[in-house]
Structures are given as structure tokens and as C-alpha cells.
Scaffold this active site. Structure first.
Site, PDB file in Angstrom:
ATOM      1  N   HIS A   1     -12.527 -26.007 -45.766  1.00 39.92           N
ATOM      2  CA  HIS A   1     -12.456 -27.145 -44.855  1.00 39.92           C
ATOM      3  C   HIS A   1     -13.753 -27.234 -44.086  1.00 39.92           C
ATOM      4  CE1 HIS A   1     -10.746 -30.117 -42.162  1.00 39.92           C
ATOM      5  NE2 HIS A   1     -11.338 -29.464 -41.181  1.00 39.92           N
TER       6      HIS A   1
ATOM      7  N   ASP B   1       0.579 -33.300 -35.095  1.00 43.71           N
ATOM      8  CA  ASP B   1      -0.870 -33.339 -34.874  1.00 43.71           C
ATOM      9  C   ASP B   1      -1.374 -34.788 -34.886  1.00 43.71           C
ATOM     10  OD1 ASP B   1      -3.680 -32.430 -34.795  1.00 43.71           O
ATOM     11  OD2 ASP B   1      -3.692 -33.358 -36.773  1.00 43.71           O
TER      12      ASP B   1
ATOM     13  N   ARG C   1      -5.283 -37.844 -27.994  1.00 42.76           N
ATOM     14  CA  ARG C   1      -6.526 -37.184 -27.564  1.00 42.76           C
ATOM     15  C   ARG C   1      -7.711 -38.150 -27.647  1.00 42.76           C
ATOM     16  NH1 ARG C   1      -7.002 -32.600 -31.577  1.00 42.76           N
ATOM     17  NH2 ARG C   1      -8.992 -32.212 -30.575  1.00 42.76           N
TER      18      ARG C   1
ATOM     19  N   SER D   1      -5.313 -28.293 -34.318  1.00 46.73           N
ATOM     20  CA  SER D   1      -5.213 -29.529 -35.090  1.00 46.73           C
ATOM     21  C   SER D   1      -5.664 -29.286 -36.539  1.00 46.73           C
ATOM     22  CB  SER D   1      -6.084 -30.594 -34.414  1.00 46.73           C
ATOM     23  OG  SER D   1      -6.281 -31.696 -35.250  1.00 46.73           O
TER      24      SER D   1
ATOM     25  N   LYS E   1      -2.977 -28.477 -40.306  1.00 43.64           N
ATOM     26  CA  LYS E   1      -3.012 -29.184 -41.599  1.00 43.64           C
ATOM     27  C   LYS E   1      -3.376 -28.223 -42.725  1.00 43.64           C
ATOM     28  CE  LYS E   1      -5.444 -32.087 -39.323  1.00 43.64           C
ATOM     29  NZ  LYS E   1      -6.099 -33.068 -38.502  1.00 43.64           N
TER      30      LYS E   1
HETATM   31  N1  URA Z   1     -10.565 -32.607 -37.085  1.00 43.22           N
HETATM   32  C1  URA Z   1      -9.230 -32.513 -36.875  1.00 43.22           C
HETATM   33  O1  URA Z   1      -8.447 -32.586 -37.821  1.00 43.22           O
HETATM   34  N2  URA Z   1      -8.793 -32.325 -35.621  1.00 43.22           N
HETATM   35  C2  URA Z   1      -9.611 -32.216 -34.555  1.00 43.22           C
HETATM   36  O2  URA Z   1      -9.144 -32.035 -33.452  1.00 43.22           O
HETATM   37  C3  URA Z   1     -11.000 -32.323 -34.784  1.00 43.22           C
HETATM   38  C4  URA Z   1     -11.452 -32.508 -36.077  1.00 43.22           C
END
Ligand code: URA
Length: 433
Positions: free
Chosen positions: A82, A161, A168, A183, A187
Site C-alpha cells: 500500500h 472508515d 474528517r 483508516s 482497509k
Molecule cells: N488514505 C486513507 O485511506 N486514509 C487516510 O486517512 C489517509 C490516506
């Protein structure tokens, strides 16, 4: 337990219990906690922080708030990577087939781009015929057969999220390390891979602007993953300038193919080899040196390129692009941008270049925008180059020539020239284990 009490406790800097976080995530997911209370809580977290235990609990509950993928039929062979987001970051297109060519299983969900950074799914969709929506059966079958499948993220991955992220975004609470770490990792955990390598970008084109912030985020994510039983490693890498020479979807696929053919940007090759070596090392429990030798051989022998072509064909794409990148197509309008003065190119602001590519049609300002797959920028120079006035800096590509003026201005605003050469920064600052 009430949301009022949780907000007050966090405002006083107290840590939440696991039960309190479970209550919070349940209420966020089912809509029973109103947005104004979630927003107040987010601000309290931003100001007072969360400890490692709370952050891990928030991540685990968010990961469990929607669909998750069970990859256990592949044992411990699944690996994922990622990137926290960068301009010109096409590493997945290279690294995924590279590690798959060594027997690792890549069963990956990727996102679409929003704003100045592009998404892997958008890049893949620039290949004629490539299908990014596979049924679960087809996805598992393809991973079983050829070791790699990459699909778009399902709508119901970590819905808690999704809700938090949207709030946010509008309450100035994005840049909190526990919130970013939970966050991203919620995932990644829901996506199921056993071993995960993170590429945490720092610099002008990234969320994290300093090395200290990037390393703190990397450590938080590595800790979360490990506490949830995953093998983890993170690279902290430079995103002060775009990665490689291409920014834009088909242009980036073409550049990924260059690297798989043993050509192209040395910086991009170096990052891809490092990411792939760390993925193979943690997945197989071998040293990074041994893994580096294996991935270098797989890249230089053409094995990774062959796996790339097999993967593209398996998902319905025109795999002949691996041999003939021109088949990806070219935008009808090209404009060369030249250096306005003599001197060293000392900085190329990645975020501004990303915005210039977006103005050409390569990215979305809103989720509904339609991408021009052939639009983007191919750089002809990089930081440290000495240029004469009139030397080519980049070629802009678009299907709509009215977009050139704004994009050219944005692109030139990203360039800094000086009579002295710049200090060189490392490409990879650190590896967090
Ligand atoms: N990418 C995400 O998935 N979440 C964040 O908070 C920042 C970048």
C-alpha cells in the site's frame, strides 16, 4: 455509555476501552451517532491523540464494520502493498507481477484516484478491455491459477472508515496519525493479505511532509498490523518530486512496462525492487538481501514482464501492450514545455505537477468526473539536471487542447531553478520493521 461521555473523556485526554471503541464504531456504521457528535470526537482525537491500544482497537473494529476478504485458502503466501499516495506512483503495476512471478499470491483491491494522485484501478482501466470488477469466484480462481488479480475496492469495505473519512475531510481532522493509520490499516486488514508492505511517502506531494511524521505514521501502521497477526514492514520514501517520468494513466502503464523491460527511470526501478524485495522477504521469512537477489533476477530475466502480460490477458486486457506499449494509444494533442531560463532544476513540486496532470484530464476533482486515460505529463528532465533556456522540461498530453493553458501555468509553477545544483535527498529514507 453515551457518545457525550466519550467525547468528554477524549477531550480530557483519557484512553477509551475496547468496549467504548466497539460502541463508537457500531454507532458510526449504523448511523445512530449523529455527525456532529462524531465530528466533535474526531477533533478531540486530533488534539489529544490515541494510544497504540486504542488505535489498534479502532482499526480492528473498522475493519470488521463491513465486508472482508478471507484469503486463508492461500495459506500464508498472500502479500499486499500500500502506498500512502504519490504523484506518478505506478509501483503496483510493476511490483505486483514481479512478486507473483516468484510464487507470492497477490489478491489485491485497489482504489480510484481523487485529486492530484492517481489510482491503480484508473491506470489499469486505460488498458483496452481490462476488467477491474471480477466476481469473487473469478477473483479467487485467477489468484489460484496465475498468482495475481487486482480489482476495484468493493463499496462495503470498512464502511465506518468511509463515514469517518468523509467527516474528517470537512472538519480539518485529516492529519492525525492515529486517524490516518487506522483508516489505511482498516482497509488493508479487511482486504485479507497475510503480509503487507507499506510505502509511506513524505514530501511536497504527500500527506506527511517531514521524515519524523512519516516514520511515526509508518511505526503506527506496522504496530497495528502486527497486533492483528499480519507480517508487516514499511518503507519511508521521498515524494518531493514525482516518481518516474510519467504522470497520467496510460502514460504510467507505458512507464511500468519500460521498467518491466529493464529500461526507464532508475529511481522508479530502485523503489520497485525495494518494495518487492521487502514483500518477498517478510512473506517467505528470508533475508532482504536474498529477496533482493531474487526480485532483481525476476525483473532482469523478463519473468516479471511475462507475468504482467499473463495478468493483463487474464483480466481481459490487451496484453500485446507488454510487447508494444504504443498499443496503449496516444492523446491527440501534445505540447512541449521548455525551460524558461538557464540553470539547475532544483525542485519539482510533486503536488503541483499532479494538479497540472489533473487539469489536462488525467485525474478527478470530484468523484463524478470522467478521466481522460491518455491525458498526462511525460517529464523530460528531473531534479539535478542542468538545463539551457529552451530545453524540453516535459510533454503535456490531452484530448482537449483548451486545457493546455491552465495546465502549462500549473506545471511551470512547480519548477524551481537555481545557479547552484540542489542537495540530493535519498529515495528511501528508512525501513521500519
Ligand atoms: N488514505 C486513507 O485511506 N486514509 C487516510 O486517512 C489517509 C490516506
Amino acid at each position: 455509555m453515551t457518545m457525550y461521555e466519550l467525547i468528554q473523556a477524549k477531550r480530557h485526554g483519557e484512553a477509551h476501552s475496547d468496549d467504548e471503541i466497539a460502541y463508537l464504531v457500531r454507532g458510526i456504521t449504523d448511523g445512530s451517532i449523529p455527525d456532529y457528535q462524531i465530528s466533535a470526537w474526531l477533533m478531540a482525537v486530533c488534539l489529544r491523540g490515541m494510544d497504540a491500544h486504542e488505535t489498534a482497537a479502532l482499526t480492528a473494529h473498522m475493519a470488521a464494520s463491513g465486508d472482508s476478504i478471507d484469503l486463508s485458502i492461500f495459506g500464508t503466501s498472500t502479500v499486499d502493498k500500500h502506498s500512502t499516495g504519490g504523484v506518478g506512483d505506478k509501483t503496483t503495476l510493476i511490483v505486483a507481477p514481479l512478486v507473483a512471478s516468484l510464487g507470492c499470491k497477490v489478491a489485491k483491491m485497489s482504489g480510484r484516484g481523487l485529486g492530484h494522485t492517481g489510482g491503480t484501478v484508473d491506470k489499469l482501466e486505460s488498458i483496452s478491455g481490462f476488467e477491474t470488477a471480477l466476481s469473487p469466484d473469478a477473483f479467487f480462481h485467477q489468484v489460484e491459477q496465475i498468482g495475481i488479480a487486482v480489482v476495484g475496492q468493493t463499496g462495503n469495505l470498512a464502511p465506518a472508515d468511509k463515514k469517518l473519512y468523509a467527516l474528517r475531510d470537512v472538519t480539518a481532522t485529516i492529519d492525525s496519525i492515529p486517524l490516518i493509520a487506522s483508516s489505511i490499516m482498516s482497509k488493508k486488514l479487511a482486504a485479507g493479505a497475510h503480509a503487507i508492505v507499506l510505502d509511506v511517502k513524505i514530501g511536497s506531494g504527500a500527506f506527511m511532509k517531514t521524515r519524523e511524521e512519516g516514520e511515526a505514521l509508518a511505526r503506527a501502521m506496522v504496530e497495528i498490523g502486527r497486533s492483528c497477526g499480519r507480517k508487516m514492514r514499511a518503507l519511508v520514501t521521498n515524494m518531493d518530486l514525482p516518481l518516474g517520468y510519467a504522470i497520467g494513466n496510460a502514460l504510467e502503464v507505458a512507464e511500468a512496462i519500460e521498467i518491466l523491460r529493464g529500461e526507464g527511470s532508475p529511481a522508479l526501478r530502485e523503489i520497485c525492487l525495494a518494495l518487492a524485495a521487502n514483500m518477498v522477504a517478510i512473506s517467505r521469512d528470508i533475508s532482504t538481501e536474498e529477496a533482493t537477489a531474487q526480485v532483481t533476477e525476476a525483473l532482469d530475466s523478463g519473468r516479471a514482464l511475462a507475468k504482467f502480460a499473463e495478468w493483463i490477458a487474464a483480466q481481459g486486457g490487451d496484453a500485446s501492450c507488454a510487447e508494444e506499449p504504443a498499443r496503449l494509444g496516444q492523446a491527440p494533442f501534445l505540447r512541449t514545455i521548455c525551460a524558461p531560463c538557464e540553470g539547475y532544476l532544483t525542485a519539482m513540486d510533486a503536488e503541483r505537477i499532479g494538479r497540472a496532470a489533473m487539469l489536462l484530464g488525467a485525474g478527478r476533482a470530484t468523484k463524478e468526473d470522467i478521466i481522460d486515460p491518455l491525458a498526462g505529463i511525460r517529464l523530460c528532465a528531473t531534479v539535478g539536471d542542468k538545463l539551457c533556456a529552451g530545453d524540453a522540461l516535459a510533454v503535456l498530453h490531452t484530448s482537449d487542447e483548451t486545457k493546455f493553458a491552465a495546465a502549462e501555468a500549473a506545471f511551470l509553477s512547480a519548477m524551481t531553478f537555481d545557479a547552484q545544483p540542489p542537495k540530493t535527498l535519498p529515495l528511501i529514507f528508512s525501513v521500519i520493521e
